[in-house]
Design an enzyme around this catalytic site. Structure first.
Site, short mmCIF file in Angstrom:
data_model
loop_
_atom_site.label_atom_id
_atom_site.label_comp_id
_atom_site.label_asym_id
_atom_site.label_seq_id
_atom_site.Cartn_x
_atom_site.Cartn_y
_atom_site.Cartn_z
N SER A 161 0.83 -1.19 0.00
CA SER A 161 0.00 0.00 0.00
C SER A 161 0.87 1.24 0.00
O SER A 161 2.01 1.23 0.50
CB SER A 161 -0.89 0.00 1.25
OG SER A 161 -1.53 1.25 1.42
N TYR A 177 -2.09 -0.31 10.29
CA TYR A 177 -2.02 -0.66 8.86
C TYR A 177 -0.75 -0.09 8.24
O TYR A 177 0.00 -0.80 7.57
CB TYR A 177 -3.25 -0.12 8.15
CG TYR A 177 -3.35 -0.51 6.70
CD1 TYR A 177 -3.71 -1.80 6.34
CD2 TYR A 177 -3.11 0.42 5.69
CE1 TYR A 177 -3.81 -2.16 5.00
CE2 TYR A 177 -3.21 0.07 4.35
CZ TYR A 177 -3.56 -1.22 4.01
OH TYR A 177 -3.66 -1.57 2.69
#
Length: 272
Positions: free
Chosen positions: A146, A159
């Site tokens: 990501s 995250y």
């Protein structure tokens, strides 16, 4: 329609019951790959498998928690027993912070679950799949990463931290696995509409989503070897000009770009 360009190969995809993992599995199956599907819940995996089989692919669905080493070990054994050695590992299973809050307001248990899923999960798969790839002298690994890995975000600390660590894990193993003919890549799909992103407040007003079919096409190209020259690097689907990246692969390797490194503050920095 697929071309069958990957017929005879075996892929193992985690988080294959829904979202990006499901679509990647179907896309690889359409190209002739046998697919091993892993996820926590069996019924969604079976639905994915049915779609893959309609493309003429062989497959197996195995329920397993990627954070549990024993679960992963048995799942990999089941896939290789039924389909054969794994040629492509796609580490897709992931979680995100449940609430968009600063670190001191997070739930400690859920925070750690995110890190375990996004980092320990890929480690467990790598630990069980890489020995066979190394022994055979070939294989490819795609870690779904990501843009959060590259920039700080105070509201998604679990995250972002886990994805940064995953990027560093890829960097750390690239040289050793590369000596044995194994390619590892971090690929970010960008902001795509999934159940996970639907629960993230920052995306509630998103107008232009990235394309899951494009991510699938990039994964298929990676399985074919299109990005092998970018071994150990980060690819951001939707933002990168992929042809340009491939053309500049030698320069990227020479300058040690597309890796997660601390930057020295100047020529006098002892770290330089």
């Amino acid at each position: 329609m697929g071309t069958g360009s990957l017929t005879g190969q075996v892929a193992l995809i985690t988080g294959a019951g829904r979202g990006i993992g499901r679509e990647i599995a179907i896309g690889l199956a359409a190209e002739g790959m046998a697919v091993g599907l892993i996820g926590r819940n069996h019924p969604p995996l079976v639905e994915t498998l049915r779609t893959c089989v309609r493309h003429g692919a062989r497959g197996v669905a195995v329920a397993a928690d990627v954070t549990r080493p024993g679960n992963v070990r048995e799942a990999v054994r089941a896939v290789e027993r039924d389909l054969g050695p794994v040629d492509l590992l796609v580490n897709n299973a992931g979680q995100v912070d449940r609430d968009e809050v600063p670190l001191w307001e997070t739930d400690p248990t859920q925070w750690w679950q995110v890190v375990e899923t996004n980092l320990r999960g890929p480690y467990n798969l790598l630990r069980n799949v890489l020995p066979g790839m190394v022994e055979r002298g070939r294989g490819r690994v795609i870690n779904l990463n990501s843009g959060f890995a590259l920039r700080p975000d105070g509201n998604y600390t679990a995250y972002a931290t886990s994805k940064g660590a995953l990027l560093k894990l890829t960097d750390n193993i690239a040289d050793s696995v590369g000596e044995h003919g194994v390619v590892v890549l971090d690929i970010s799909p960008g902001a795509v509409a999934t159940d996970m992103t639907a629960g993230m407040p920052m995306f509630h007003d998103m107008k232009a989503w990235g394309s899951i079919p494009y991510m699938v096409a990039v994964t298929v190209d990676a399985a074919r070897g299109r990005f092998d020259a970018l071994h150990g690097r980060f690819i951001h689907v939707g933002r990168d000009n992929l042809e340009q990246l491939v053309d500049r692969a030698a320069q990227i390797r020479e300058s040690d770009a597309r890796t997660l490194r601390l930057r020295p503050y100047g020529p006098d920095d002892p770290m330089a």
